[in-house]
Design an enzyme around this catalytic site. Structure first.
Site, short mmCIF file in Angstrom:
data_model
loop_
_atom_site.label_atom_id
_atom_site.label_comp_id
_atom_site.label_asym_id
_atom_site.label_seq_id
_atom_site.Cartn_x
_atom_site.Cartn_y
_atom_site.Cartn_z
CG ASP A 1 5.11 -3.41 -17.24
OD1 ASP A 1 6.08 -3.58 -17.12
OD2 ASP A 1 5.02 -2.39 -18.22
CG HIS B 1 5.68 1.84 -15.47
ND1 HIS B 1 4.98 0.75 -15.88
CD2 HIS B 1 6.56 1.39 -14.70
CE1 HIS B 1 5.70 -0.41 -16.08
NE2 HIS B 1 6.68 0.12 -15.10
CD GLU B 2 6.60 7.05 -16.85
OE1 GLU B 2 6.38 6.14 -17.66
OE2 GLU B 2 7.84 7.38 -16.58
CB VAL C 1 -15.96 5.26 -8.53
CG1 VAL C 1 -14.92 5.28 -7.32
CG2 VAL C 1 -15.91 4.22 -9.71
CD GLU C 2 -20.08 -1.45 -7.39
OE1 GLU C 2 -19.84 -2.07 -6.53
OE2 GLU C 2 -19.38 -1.30 -8.77
CB SER C 3 -15.55 -0.70 -4.78
OG SER C 3 -16.38 -1.68 -4.23
CB CYS D 1 6.01 -3.34 -21.62
SG CYS D 1 7.37 -2.19 -22.39
#
Ligand SMILES: [Ca+2]
Ligand SMILES: [Ca+2]
Ligand SMILES: [Ca+2]
Ligand SMILES: [Ca+2]
Ligand SMILES: [Ca+2]
Ligand SMILES: [Ca+2]
Ligand SMILES: [Ca+2]
Ligand SMILES: [Ca+2]
Ligand SMILES: [Ca+2]
Ligand SMILES: [Ca+2]
Ligand SMILES: [Ca+2]
Ligand SMILES: [Ca+2]
Ligand SMILES: [Ca+2]
Ligand SMILES: [Ca+2]
Ligand SMILES: [Ca+2]
Ligand SMILES: [Ca+2]
Lengths: 164, 164, 164, 164, 164, 164, 164, 164, 164, 164
Positions: free
Chosen positions: A62, A96-97, A77-79, A55
């Site tokens: 969080d 969060h947003e 994208v390579e994982s 936070c």
């Protein structure tokens, strides 16, 4: 028909020994590989239930599950690199947003995808949990319209949440 | 890229010591912070399984999970202030249908959002439970049409309820 | 902002002492109260898992969960009176398909709603269960079209039923 | 408002003593009764988790849950006769895909419905299970278009299957 | 009405003794049988929770559930041959995204279906799981448009994944 | 090895035409048939999710699932007669705790079983649901001790109940 | 360490071509193979969700999931032969309670196991489902006592059944 | 066999008009009625998912489901009075652990039961939820030992909690 | 308090680059590390949902989830080496019952644990799934008795299996 | 009956402003408060789904749900301080098995409880997840025996894990 050795060698993280784990936000960790099925639009989804950040005001950790879905154009994208990138939020403070929007923007910059969406489902603070969702379709293509339609019909059946 | 100190200091409730809990309906408890991603429409959903109010006729406590989803324009609602606002219904008497409409109207007034919807799922009285749902799209924008469409296709797959 | 005393006193069943339970079909049990949010269309859903009636041919008890959803215009149905009305099917004999249509028609007559739908999910007889669904939109309004669309896309994801 | 005695007496199977169970495919077992709500289109769904037939090549028993949904016109299928008809597949050999199409065609012939769909969910053989789905809308009516639309959007959220 | 002996004899794998299991990718294992219901478009879905392949870079086994759905034209894929074909990925190395595209392309070549889609849901590596989804509608038919629409609205309600 | 015709003819309710449904408490509806496996103690459980009775004070209908488990000695209860007996509570007023005890006592009188238990799980009134459980072991046998032990360890893992 | 060819060849049904499916009760279908781990007591459980038989009085098909658990001594039951044996109840008429006892007795005769139990969970008839459970421990051994204890503590946490 | 009028009239809250809801802790709200089945020990469980109290230090509302199970001796607690008693914690401040112990002590004082247990399952604060459990058996009876045993084997299978 | 570098360096597989995956049964892949909490008995459980082997007679792939639980004495099994060991069954043919016993015996040999149990839950073949369970307590210790007790009370609540 | 102000003031973390979050293992963060119900043994359980630590060899983040259950003697652990303590593992490297043992030992030192147990359920690495469980009863008391019994009967019904 499989990927050849050259294609595979370009992936620096996959199968790498002594992977370094970076816990400060670092989008440069992301790597790509070429899409071999460009003649056909398709979706790839990543389910990431091990996301954690801080936070920005209180410094408290969080936790979230992040769902990322995209339609690749030339790049994918390579994982493992995605995993390292998401780990880099570990000691990073943001709402969060903001986290969800930042992840989407970094992936757009990396992949120039036809379409992408990011949905974060966070655990509650003070009895309330927050689930931000953002998406994007490449401007000037039909995917711009798709993005808008998917946003318009987003989450019409909210999952049952009871904080247990 | 994180929120700076000034942005964070404007949030009076988050991380505050000695929070006062008000149990009489008080929309002035709601606080906002600026949306940093206004170039991109996106959804934010709050899952609130700890809502309680009183029946206006019998005075009996009612319980619900409230789901709030909105598309921000310039302002976003801060989640701790939202919690305090929802707590303020604790000793307030109103019908289920009225509570859900009031919450939406207060948030429209606070945020002037592009879109918002509120869905309450209450526990049963006399073997029947009531789930009101209302929504709103800013008049004169495409979101007015979105609101209507989401209302038209609302809840076509009702969850199984067996009162246990 | 709450309902005032006069509004509440008009509800004869809610909080009433010595409620009489009628077990013969009686639509006159239904009561209404005014909709205070007519400027905004919204849905109210009732989940009723305690419905029972009789088979018209064999007299055997039938059991169902009834889901009722409507968009009010000027009037709303009071939930305790709805409970009493549904109880009045207890010793009434009718087919599943008929019960669900009758409930909808009685509520249309009572409320003149913009939209309404009724879905019954009955327990099995002979290894087969029956789930009738009917709906209605006020003729000459956009809700007539909504009713047709919701019927056309009804239940495309049937719930798993295994009779256990 | 209930069905009268004459209507009920025409149903030969419901409540009948000494029902005969036929285990060879026999569509003549199906019976109908009149739709009393023809002024309003509505859906009736049957959940049938006790379907069994034989593999046409190996003779091995197969098992499925069959979901049947239709919009009646003048006639409705009586549920006990439907049960007897489905039992008649017990010693009948046909592929999963064929059974589901045959059931639909027999009901179209019987009922001349506005719309009908049949979905079979079979248990696995060799680690793979098969779920055929077919539908039909009466040609030349809006239901022809509905059938096509429901087919186009069929099963976009496949249930999780893990063979346990 | 059942399949006759000649039709059934053409299926070389179904009910065969001494089936050989091939563990190197081999699309020639796939067999077809004729669609007897060509007058009516319908869906057939295969649920395949026992898929395993190898990571092309590390050689580590991967596991997935594969969901395959198609609308047949003249030909249908026989399920035992499909099982053998999927087994042939057992010692084959390819990325998740590639496997799913390859399966779809092989089935298009075999069946020339009106429509087909393949969805793979893999187990996690490094805390992240990947779910690719591709689809296809026969060019120049309405199914080309259906494919695009189903892609556009794909997976708007991601399943909850928690890696347990 | 099956039951012979004489055994089966003694069951007056099973497969009977024109069954009468009695809705006033009547334990004489219960019928028995002989236990053919008396050399071996075993359990028979009935799951009865369609139980309804009336509140003795308010007259309001109550609903429950009743679970009955017993170890037969010489007699077994015939399931259709059990259904008719449970239906006879339909217009009978008694507390939840009393209903469950009465059912057990009637079955003890009928069957003289070695062991029996009855568990009722009722739907909530006023936000609280009640689940009474009683059991019995024939005095002077080891089953008396079993009954006590099963009571002592009853329901140590209460199911999650949330009234929805 | 694997089973050798001779051991495997003695299994007549496993991998057999042209298996015959017998639908009249026939315990001679059962086959065994030797237990290679006799120095260690252990459990083997079979989950059999595809059991069907007939009601001895009405001839109506019944359906159940049968769970069989045993502790082998010298012999183990081969699973394909068990499947064929369970199929042989398909056109056989017996009460639920009788089927479960018969299955156990046939397996005791075949295997002379140290311990065995059989639990049948049937689908409902008339709103009630029946779940018989029987078990056995070899007399004069500690398993006789185990059988009694497992019977005494059987099913203290009945699964939730709602007939849907 | 039902309760007679005199028995029922002694219950002052059940079916009462104008019930007063007290929101300050008040054990005097509890009422009893006589146990008519004293010859047989049995359990009664209350599921109470609508419990709310306040944090004694911060004043913040807390929420829990409370499960109460007891074996009555001479007296039973009337459920509506139990509801009113639990409501009286609404504006009362106490730790989770204290609430659960207080409820049990009040019921012991009221009922002098043979056995009682109270389990509270609270929603999380700061990512952690707390579930206190206490029990009691009447001293000097076998129930004292039962209480100890049930405590010793309490909750060996904790439910999955993920705060969502 | 953490493990020091020397302890960690002895683990050859964990974090290793270029791991080789062996697909022929090879118990020498297993590695151990010392138990630092020997003063206290405790359980460690491994959940392994990605197990696959071959049928010894037909060569067909089998799939299972393997659950391994043990109480360590001096040695603990390192989880990556356990993964590699389980992978080595990939092209190995053995019956379900044999695989589970072999895994247990290999781990006993490796770890000399106080207690160990292995439970395999396989996917169905021919509509039946098999779940073998074996366990072991070190002879001459209290764990020998524990093993017997856990075996005696094994799986009294079989999970619901419906092959879907 | 509530806690008085003095009792509450001694809790330094609860309701504190400007809480510092420590991410290096620090057991000194734990705080206690007195048990007011010492005359009665009871359980307190903490559900902690937000635990994260690092792998000691690779440095990769690990995630788990930790379940802590204890029977207090004189002292109880304050839940906010427990949260801070668990947060202090965030940048700490230790094996799963070590973390769980360390947490238990720290709480024993802090509380000197009568009984305590700690169960960690971690997310998978390499397709395998690890769930360590340890417990403790105060030596020389009956709780020492309880600890052993609970260990002996630990987790006999492993939860289904499929890595999704
Ligand atoms: Ca939940
Ligand atoms: Ca429910
Ligand atoms: Ca079900
Ligand atoms: Ca069911
Ligand atoms: Ca499943
Ligand atoms: Ca999951
Ligand atoms: Ca999972
Ligand atoms: Ca529930
Ligand atoms: Ca419920
Ligand atoms: Ca069910
Ligand atoms: Ca239910
Ligand atoms: Ca949960
Ligand atoms: Ca939860
Ligand atoms: Ca299943
Ligand atoms: Ca399954
Ligand atoms: Ca799972």
């Amino acid at each position: 028909m499989s990927r050849d050795k050259k294609e595979l060698d370009e992936l620096s993280q996959l199968g790498k020994k002594d992977t370094k784990y970076i816990f400060d936000y670092d989008p440069s960790l992301l790597e790509t590989f070429p899409n071999k099925h460009q003649e056909n639009d398709y979706f790839v989804k990543f389910n990431c239930p091990e996301f954690t950040s801080l936070c920005p005001k209180t410094g408290q950790p969080d936790f979230a599950t992040i769902y990322i879905s995209y339609v690749p154009d030339k790049l994918m994208v390579e994982s493992k690199s995605l995993k390292l990138y998401l780990f880099s939020f570990r000691n990073h403070g943001d709402f969060h947003e903001d986290c969800v929007n930042i992840i989407m923007k970094d992936l757009i910059k990396l992949l120039d995808p036809k379409y992408i969406e990011v949905w974060g489902k966070f655990t509650p603070r003070g009895g309330i949990s927050i689930d931000p969702y953002c998406n994007y379709g490449r401007p000037g293509t039909k995917w711009e319209d798709v993005a808008q339609k998917r946003l318009f019909y987003h989450d019409m059946y909210p999952e049952k949440v009871d904080n247990r």
